[in-house]
Design a protein around this motif. Structure first.
Motif, mmCIF file in Angstrom:
data_model
loop_
_atom_site.group_PDB
_atom_site.id
_atom_site.type_symbol
_atom_site.label_atom_id
_atom_site.label_comp_id
_atom_site.label_asym_id
_atom_site.label_seq_id
_atom_site.Cartn_x
_atom_site.Cartn_y
_atom_site.Cartn_z
ATOM 1 N N LEU A 122 0.929 -1.359 -0.112
ATOM 2 C CA LEU A 122 -0.090 0.101 -0.069
ATOM 3 C C LEU A 122 0.952 1.254 -0.049
ATOM 4 N N ARG A 123 1.867 1.221 0.950
ATOM 5 C CA ARG A 123 2.762 2.402 0.908
ATOM 6 C C ARG A 123 3.401 2.641 -0.295
ATOM 7 N N LYS A 124 3.973 1.467 -1.045
ATOM 8 C CA LYS A 124 4.535 1.886 -2.152
ATOM 9 C C LYS A 124 3.644 2.231 -3.447
ATOM 10 N N TRP A 125 2.618 1.539 -3.359
ATOM 11 C CA TRP A 125 1.507 1.823 -4.522
ATOM 12 C C TRP A 125 0.964 3.385 -4.478
ATOM 13 N N PHE A 126 0.673 3.882 -3.090
ATOM 14 C CA PHE A 126 0.031 5.149 -2.952
ATOM 15 C C PHE A 126 1.236 6.228 -2.574
ATOM 16 N N GLY A 127 2.294 5.986 -2.002
ATOM 17 C CA GLY A 127 3.225 6.796 -1.547
ATOM 18 C C GLY A 127 3.100 7.470 -0.214
ATOM 19 N N ASP A 128 3.859 7.428 0.635
ATOM 20 C CA ASP A 128 3.802 7.711 1.999
ATOM 21 C C ASP A 128 2.879 9.012 2.133
ATOM 22 N N GLY A 129 3.399 10.155 1.561
ATOM 23 C CA GLY A 129 2.765 11.259 1.853
ATOM 24 C C GLY A 129 1.505 11.527 0.998
ATOM 25 N N ALA A 130 1.177 10.726 0.376
ATOM 26 C CA ALA A 130 -0.159 11.034 -0.507
ATOM 27 C C ALA A 130 -1.152 11.156 0.379
ATOM 28 N N VAL A 131 -2.133 12.300 -0.310
ATOM 29 C CA VAL A 131 -3.489 12.532 0.337
ATOM 30 C C VAL A 131 -4.395 11.610 -0.460
ATOM 31 N N LEU A 132 -5.236 10.880 0.320
ATOM 32 C CA LEU A 132 -5.687 9.732 -0.604
ATOM 33 C C LEU A 132 -7.252 9.956 -1.164
ATOM 34 N N SER A 133 -7.682 10.935 -0.346
ATOM 35 C CA SER A 133 -9.232 11.219 -0.760
ATOM 36 C C SER A 133 -9.413 12.811 -1.186
ATOM 37 N N SER A 134 -10.342 12.957 -2.008
ATOM 38 C CA SER A 134 -10.753 14.182 -2.332
ATOM 39 C C SER A 134 -12.325 14.573 -1.903
ATOM 40 N N VAL A 135 -12.843 13.363 -1.237
ATOM 41 C CA VAL A 135 -14.262 13.755 -0.876
ATOM 42 C C VAL A 135 -14.323 14.800 0.125
ATOM 43 N N GLU A 136 -15.600 15.163 0.520
ATOM 44 C CA GLU A 136 -15.808 16.479 1.336
ATOM 45 C C GLU A 136 -15.442 15.986 2.831
ATOM 46 N N ARG A 137 -15.801 14.771 3.423
ATOM 47 C CA ARG A 137 -15.680 14.358 4.748
ATOM 48 C C ARG A 137 -14.887 13.065 4.776
ATOM 49 N N PRO A 138 -13.712 13.004 4.395
ATOM 50 C CA PRO A 138 -12.799 11.827 4.291
ATOM 51 C C PRO A 138 -12.629 11.534 6.034
ATOM 52 N N ARG A 139 -12.561 10.062 6.167
ATOM 53 C CA ARG A 139 -12.414 9.558 7.229
ATOM 54 C C ARG A 139 -10.823 9.281 7.108
ATOM 55 N N VAL A 140 -10.475 8.566 6.155
ATOM 56 C CA VAL A 140 -9.150 8.215 5.677
ATOM 57 C C VAL A 140 -8.369 9.133 4.776
ATOM 58 N N ARG A 141 -7.397 9.675 5.417
ATOM 59 C CA ARG A 141 -6.837 10.781 4.299
ATOM 60 C C ARG A 141 -5.316 10.447 4.315
ATOM 61 N N THR A 142 -4.467 9.587 4.934
ATOM 62 C CA THR A 142 -3.368 9.146 4.491
ATOM 63 C C THR A 142 -3.145 7.724 4.719
ATOM 64 N N VAL A 143 -1.882 7.157 4.187
ATOM 65 C CA VAL A 143 -1.546 5.987 3.990
ATOM 66 C C VAL A 143 -1.551 5.158 5.342
ATOM 67 N N ASP A 144 -1.033 6.006 6.422
ATOM 68 C CA ASP A 144 -1.045 5.183 7.684
ATOM 69 C C ASP A 144 -2.566 4.910 8.141
ATOM 70 N N GLU A 145 -3.581 6.024 7.857
ATOM 71 C CA GLU A 145 -4.885 5.850 8.123
ATOM 72 C C GLU A 145 -5.466 4.747 7.531
ATOM 73 N N LEU A 146 -5.334 4.521 6.299
ATOM 74 C CA LEU A 146 -5.751 3.648 5.393
ATOM 75 C C LEU A 146 -5.297 2.136 5.939
ATOM 76 N N VAL A 147 -3.893 2.156 6.305
ATOM 77 C CA VAL A 147 -3.555 0.740 6.622
ATOM 78 C C VAL A 147 -4.274 0.343 8.099
ATOM 79 N N THR A 148 -4.503 1.330 8.891
ATOM 80 C CA THR A 148 -5.307 1.048 10.021
ATOM 81 C C THR A 148 -6.694 0.730 9.713
ATOM 82 N N GLU A 149 -7.368 1.280 8.743
ATOM 83 C CA GLU A 149 -8.663 1.104 8.717
ATOM 84 C C GLU A 149 -8.803 -0.609 8.095
#
Length: 266
Positions: free
Chosen positions: A162-189
């Motif tokens: 996941l980290r390699k695919w998306f990049g550690d510093g990437a902003v993952l969501s453009s939706v208005e009310r995202p709960r998951v914004r970073t790769v770390d949050e994605l891994v946890t979710e």
């Protein structure tokens, strides 16, 4: 298809299929490909004849040639056909289970797969009071991280991938009310989804809409598809966890049916 490029005869088609059978063999998979000479040896045919046929098959995308070893292996078009064949079989096998889920939850269900960094809805089964026609969703693709099904489809990915695919510093969501914004949050979710067996989204991707999604897995634990329920929050919000558990149970039933059907490897 024929080596000459003209309309295929039954004999030339049979010869081409024999080549494809060789490239689907255990030997070819172990070695990562086979050369013209070895293919000709296995078939008992002339090198030149096999070479011409391979060139024609490569032009059609049925085989591909490694530019370094010059060995041949099965091509992208065959894998594309196989994926679509599996998807059609998946819908056929899943249909009775999904209809029972819709009857139990009284909300629309969607069967989704991963396709080219998108979530593709293969098929939707509408509830009697569906708030949107199912045809709106069938065949629709949305970005992977803009739907709860996307998280389910990623739930068997390793954190390092996941980290390699998306990049550690990437902003993952453009939706208005995202709960998951970073790769770390994605891994946890994704860890939560894996442990719980289903994912939940409360008005995260669309205001006023809640959803739950569960993975359909093969016998090795790989995620094949995501089964999703979505509905207006006032109607499903209070029972979203219950719907998630029912969806996970249905996804498990589909996975076992696919195994019995032979659509997934044991």
């Amino acid at each position: 298809m024929s080596a000459s490029g003209g309309p295929p005869s039954s004999a030339s088609l049979r010869r081409d299929l024999e080549i494809l059978d060789v490239l689907a063999s255990d030997e070819c998979r172990r070695r990562g490909g086979l050369g013209v000479v070895r293919i000709a040896e296995r078939l008992g045919r002339e090198n030149s004849q096999v070479s011409r046929a391979l060139r024609a098959l490569a032009e059609a995308g049925m085989v591909e040639r490694d530019p370094h070893t010059l060995d041949y292996r099965l091509g992208w078009r065959l894998y594309s056909y196989a994926a679509r064949t599996f998807e059609a079989r998946l819908v056929h096998v899943a249909a009775p289970f999904v209809r029972r889920l819709v009857a139990a939850v009284q909300e629309t269900a969607h069967l989704c797969v991963y396709r080219g960094n998108q979530v593709l809805t293969l098929w939707s089964e509408p509830a009697p009071h569906a708030y949107r026609a199912s045809s709106v969703w069938d065949g629709l693709s949305v970005p992977l991280l803009s739907a709860v099904a996307g998280r389910v489809l990623l739930s068997d990915w390793e954190p390092a991938v996941l980290r390699k695919w998306f990049g550690d510093g990437a902003v993952l969501s453009s939706v208005e009310r995202p709960r998951v914004r970073t790769v770390d949050e994605l891994v946890t979710e994704l860890a939560v989804i894996k442990q719980r067996g289903y994912a939940l989204a409360r008005e995260e991707f669309e205001i006023g809409v809640v959803s739950c999604s569960a993975p359909v897995k093969d016998s090795r634990g790989r995620v094949l598809a995501a089964l999703t329920i979505s509905a207006p929050s006032p109607r499903l919000g209070d029972r979203l966890d219950q719907a998630g558990r029912l969806t996970a149970r249905c996804a498990g039933d589909i996975a076992r049916a696919l195994l019995r059907d032979g659509a997934t490897p044991r």
